[in-house]
Design a protein around this motif. Structure first.
Motif, PDB file in Angstrom:
ATOM      1  N   PRO A  49      -8.369  -0.557  -2.435  1.00 17.75           N
ATOM      2  CA  PRO A  49      -8.538  -0.122  -3.688  1.00 17.75           C
ATOM      3  C   PRO A  49      -7.027   0.407  -4.244  1.00 17.75           C
ATOM      4  O   PRO A  49      -6.728   0.470  -5.454  1.00 17.75           O
ATOM      5  CB  PRO A  49      -9.498   0.975  -3.887  1.00 17.75           C
ATOM      6  CG  PRO A  49      -9.655   1.413  -2.017  1.00 17.75           C
ATOM      7  CD  PRO A  49      -9.331   0.339  -1.374  1.00 17.75           C
ATOM      8  N   ASP A  50      -6.065   0.719  -3.098  1.00 22.63           N
ATOM      9  CA  ASP A  50      -4.922   1.465  -3.750  1.00 22.63           C
ATOM     10  C   ASP A  50      -3.735   0.319  -3.639  1.00 22.63           C
ATOM     11  O   ASP A  50      -2.627   0.805  -3.704  1.00 22.63           O
ATOM     12  CB  ASP A  50      -4.504   2.677  -2.644  1.00 22.63           C
ATOM     13  CG  ASP A  50      -5.289   3.730  -2.858  1.00 22.63           C
ATOM     14  OD1 ASP A  50      -5.988   3.796  -4.010  1.00 22.63           O
ATOM     15  OD2 ASP A  50      -5.616   4.525  -1.919  1.00 22.63           O
ATOM     16  N   LEU A  64       0.924  -1.219   0.019  1.00 20.71           N
ATOM     17  CA  LEU A  64      -0.077   0.271   0.059  1.00 20.71           C
ATOM     18  C   LEU A  64       1.026   1.268  -0.225  1.00 20.71           C
ATOM     19  O   LEU A  64       1.831   1.168   0.379  1.00 20.71           O
ATOM     20  CB  LEU A  64      -0.816  -0.026   1.108  1.00 20.71           C
ATOM     21  CG  LEU A  64      -1.901  -1.125   1.240  1.00 20.71           C
ATOM     22  CD1 LEU A  64      -2.834  -0.902   2.720  1.00 20.71           C
ATOM     23  CD2 LEU A  64      -3.073  -0.895   0.249  1.00 20.71           C
ATOM     24  N   PRO A  65       0.267   2.334  -0.596  1.00 18.92           N
ATOM     25  CA  PRO A  65       1.191   3.689  -0.390  1.00 18.92           C
ATOM     26  C   PRO A  65       1.112   3.968   0.975  1.00 18.92           C
ATOM     27  O   PRO A  65       0.194   3.571   1.859  1.00 18.92           O
ATOM     28  CB  PRO A  65       0.427   4.728  -1.465  1.00 18.92           C
ATOM     29  CG  PRO A  65      -1.168   3.891  -1.302  1.00 18.92           C
ATOM     30  CD  PRO A  65      -0.870   2.556  -0.997  1.00 18.92           C
ATOM     31  N   PRO A  66       2.329   4.873   1.334  1.00 19.37           N
ATOM     32  CA  PRO A  66       2.423   5.389   2.569  1.00 19.37           C
ATOM     33  C   PRO A  66       1.322   6.225   3.179  1.00 19.37           C
ATOM     34  O   PRO A  66       0.721   5.993   4.409  1.00 19.37           O
ATOM     35  CB  PRO A  66       3.748   6.311   2.411  1.00 19.37           C
ATOM     36  CG  PRO A  66       4.052   5.930   1.436  1.00 19.37           C
ATOM     37  CD  PRO A  66       3.516   5.253   0.467  1.00 19.37           C
ATOM     38  N   SER A  67       0.220   6.698   2.252  1.00 24.41           N
ATOM     39  CA  SER A  67      -0.963   7.358   2.579  1.00 24.41           C
ATOM     40  C   SER A  67      -1.938   6.453   3.250  1.00 24.41           C
ATOM     41  O   SER A  67      -2.747   7.001   3.975  1.00 24.41           O
ATOM     42  CB  SER A  67      -1.460   8.146   1.280  1.00 24.41           C
ATOM     43  OG  SER A  67      -1.708   7.300   0.411  1.00 24.41           O
ATOM     44  N   ALA A  68      -1.779   5.222   2.887  1.00 21.30           N
ATOM     45  CA  ALA A  68      -2.808   4.467   3.341  1.00 21.30           C
ATOM     46  C   ALA A  68      -2.805   4.039   4.861  1.00 21.30           C
ATOM     47  O   ALA A  68      -3.449   3.247   5.466  1.00 21.30           O
ATOM     48  CB  ALA A  68      -2.866   3.108   2.465  1.00 21.30           C
ATOM     49  N   GLU A  69      -1.162   4.128   5.241  1.00 26.69           N
ATOM     50  CA  GLU A  69      -1.129   3.693   6.647  1.00 26.69           C
ATOM     51  C   GLU A  69      -2.068   4.009   7.800  1.00 26.69           C
ATOM     52  O   GLU A  69      -2.547   3.409   8.700  1.00 26.69           O
ATOM     53  CB  GLU A  69       0.518   4.052   6.993  1.00 26.69           C
ATOM     54  CG  GLU A  69       1.414   3.136   6.470  1.00 26.69           C
ATOM     55  CD  GLU A  69       3.004   3.476   6.990  1.00 26.69           C
ATOM     56  OE1 GLU A  69       2.948   3.628   7.953  1.00 26.69           O
ATOM     57  OE2 GLU A  69       3.451   3.441   6.142  1.00 26.69           O
ATOM     58  N   ALA A  70      -2.275   5.232   7.616  1.00 25.32           N
ATOM     59  CA  ALA A  70      -3.358   5.932   8.712  1.00 25.32           C
ATOM     60  C   ALA A  70      -4.818   5.350   8.731  1.00 25.32           C
ATOM     61  O   ALA A  70      -5.322   5.172   9.668  1.00 25.32           O
ATOM     62  CB  ALA A  70      -3.396   7.513   8.502  1.00 25.32           C
ATOM     63  N   THR A  74      -3.693  -8.981   6.101  1.00 27.62           N
ATOM     64  CA  THR A  74      -3.328  -9.593   4.780  1.00 27.62           C
ATOM     65  C   THR A  74      -4.712  -9.340   3.906  1.00 27.62           C
ATOM     66  O   THR A  74      -4.701  -9.001   2.768  1.00 27.62           O
ATOM     67  CB  THR A  74      -2.908 -10.825   4.883  1.00 27.62           C
ATOM     68  OG1 THR A  74      -1.699 -10.859   5.683  1.00 27.62           O
ATOM     69  CG2 THR A  74      -2.758 -11.389   3.541  1.00 27.62           C
ATOM     70  N   GLN A  75      -5.797  -9.843   4.576  1.00 29.51           N
ATOM     71  CA  GLN A  75      -6.982  -9.868   3.767  1.00 29.51           C
ATOM     72  C   GLN A  75      -7.365  -8.110   3.490  1.00 29.51           C
ATOM     73  O   GLN A  75      -8.084  -7.994   2.476  1.00 29.51           O
ATOM     74  CB  GLN A  75      -8.088 -10.444   4.722  1.00 29.51           C
ATOM     75  CG  GLN A  75      -8.080 -12.057   4.670  1.00 29.51           C
ATOM     76  CD  GLN A  75      -8.856 -12.516   5.590  1.00 29.51           C
ATOM     77  OE1 GLN A  75      -9.608 -11.902   6.502  1.00 29.51           O
ATOM     78  NE2 GLN A  75      -8.953 -14.012   5.716  1.00 29.51           N
ATOM     79  N   TRP A  76      -7.324  -7.492   4.757  1.00 25.95           N
ATOM     80  CA  TRP A  76      -7.674  -6.188   4.432  1.00 25.95           C
ATOM     81  C   TRP A  76      -6.895  -5.447   3.273  1.00 25.95           C
ATOM     82  O   TRP A  76      -7.261  -4.767   2.482  1.00 25.95           O
ATOM     83  CB  TRP A  76      -7.448  -5.431   5.806  1.00 25.95           C
ATOM     84  CG  TRP A  76      -7.834  -3.765   5.817  1.00 25.95           C
ATOM     85  CD1 TRP A  76      -9.023  -3.402   6.015  1.00 25.95           C
ATOM     86  CD2 TRP A  76      -6.919  -2.804   5.516  1.00 25.95           C
ATOM     87  NE1 TRP A  76      -9.099  -2.101   6.008  1.00 25.95           N
ATOM     88  CE2 TRP A  76      -7.774  -1.511   5.608  1.00 25.95           C
ATOM     89  CE3 TRP A  76      -5.431  -2.775   5.208  1.00 25.95           C
ATOM     90  CZ2 TRP A  76      -7.288  -0.099   5.470  1.00 25.95           C
ATOM     91  CZ3 TRP A  76      -5.034  -1.170   4.993  1.00 25.95           C
ATOM     92  CH2 TRP A  76      -5.933  -0.259   5.208  1.00 25.95           C
TER      93      TRP A  76
END
Length: 189
Positions: free
Chosen positions: A137-138, A112-118, A130-132
């Motif tokens: 979508p990113d 995932l891109p770093p922006s998805a960490e939050a 892993t499932q999440w």
């Protein structure tokens, strides 16, 4: 051991180190196999020593001519990883003979891109995470090829599935530090 066919990438950078050349060669080999492949492990051996110590294997790999422009390191694919074994557990069982100067591994992962960490929900188990990630979508599918030498040198190549081209491979020593550490640990006694 399974010999890896001599596959050359479109061409390594002119000043590429032998380790970078080996990583790009393995990346090109993995690319020729396509996506959705299992992790693959490679021993890295000194090509000149291979010619002397294992001439029949060198001949089988097309490395018998010392005057040819072959890489200084020869990747030799190892047997398949045992199915269902966690990568960390498997790497903890490896002991390399002295003739092996380094090792490399290719693995495919979702990132995932770093922006998805939050947006990662708290309290997820590894399986739930892993499932999440798989449903995000990113997400990006990547193939990572990481190599380490006994002397501590490291190199990586990362290829996105959506940009699957030899000209779109990112290289660098610190791209996949966790896998590099795990591979380096296979040389510790």
């Amino acid at each position: 051991m399974l010999p890896m066919p001599n596959v050359s990438p479109a061409g390594p950078p002119m000043a590429a180190s032998p380790l970078t050349v080996a990583v790009l060669e393995i990346d090109a080999y993995a690319s020729n196999l396509g996506w959705d492949q299992p992790a693959r492990l490679f021993a890295l051996v000194d090509t000149a020593q291979l010619r002397v110590q294992e001439p029949s294997l060198a001949a089988q790999l097309g490395l018998e001519d010392p005057g040819s422009s072959v890489a200084a390191l020869t990747p030799i694919e190892q047997d398949e990883l045992p199915p269902g074994t966690a990568l960390d557990d498997f790497l903890g069982t490896i002991a390399w003979p002295d003739a092996v100067v380094g090792c490399a591994m290719t693995v495919e992962r979702l990132m995932l891109p770093p922006s998805a960490e939050a947006s990662v929900p708290d309290g997820l188990s590894d399986k739930q995470l892993t499932q999440w990630v798989a449903k995000h979508p990113d997400r990006q599918e990547v193939r990572m090829t990481v190599a380490v030498l006994r002397d501590g040198a490291r190199e990586s190549a990362v290829r996105l599935r959506e940009k699957d081209s030899p000209t779109e491979v990112l290289t660098g020593a610190g791209l996949v530090p966790g896998l590099a550490e795990a591979l380096a640990a296979t040389f510790e006694s």
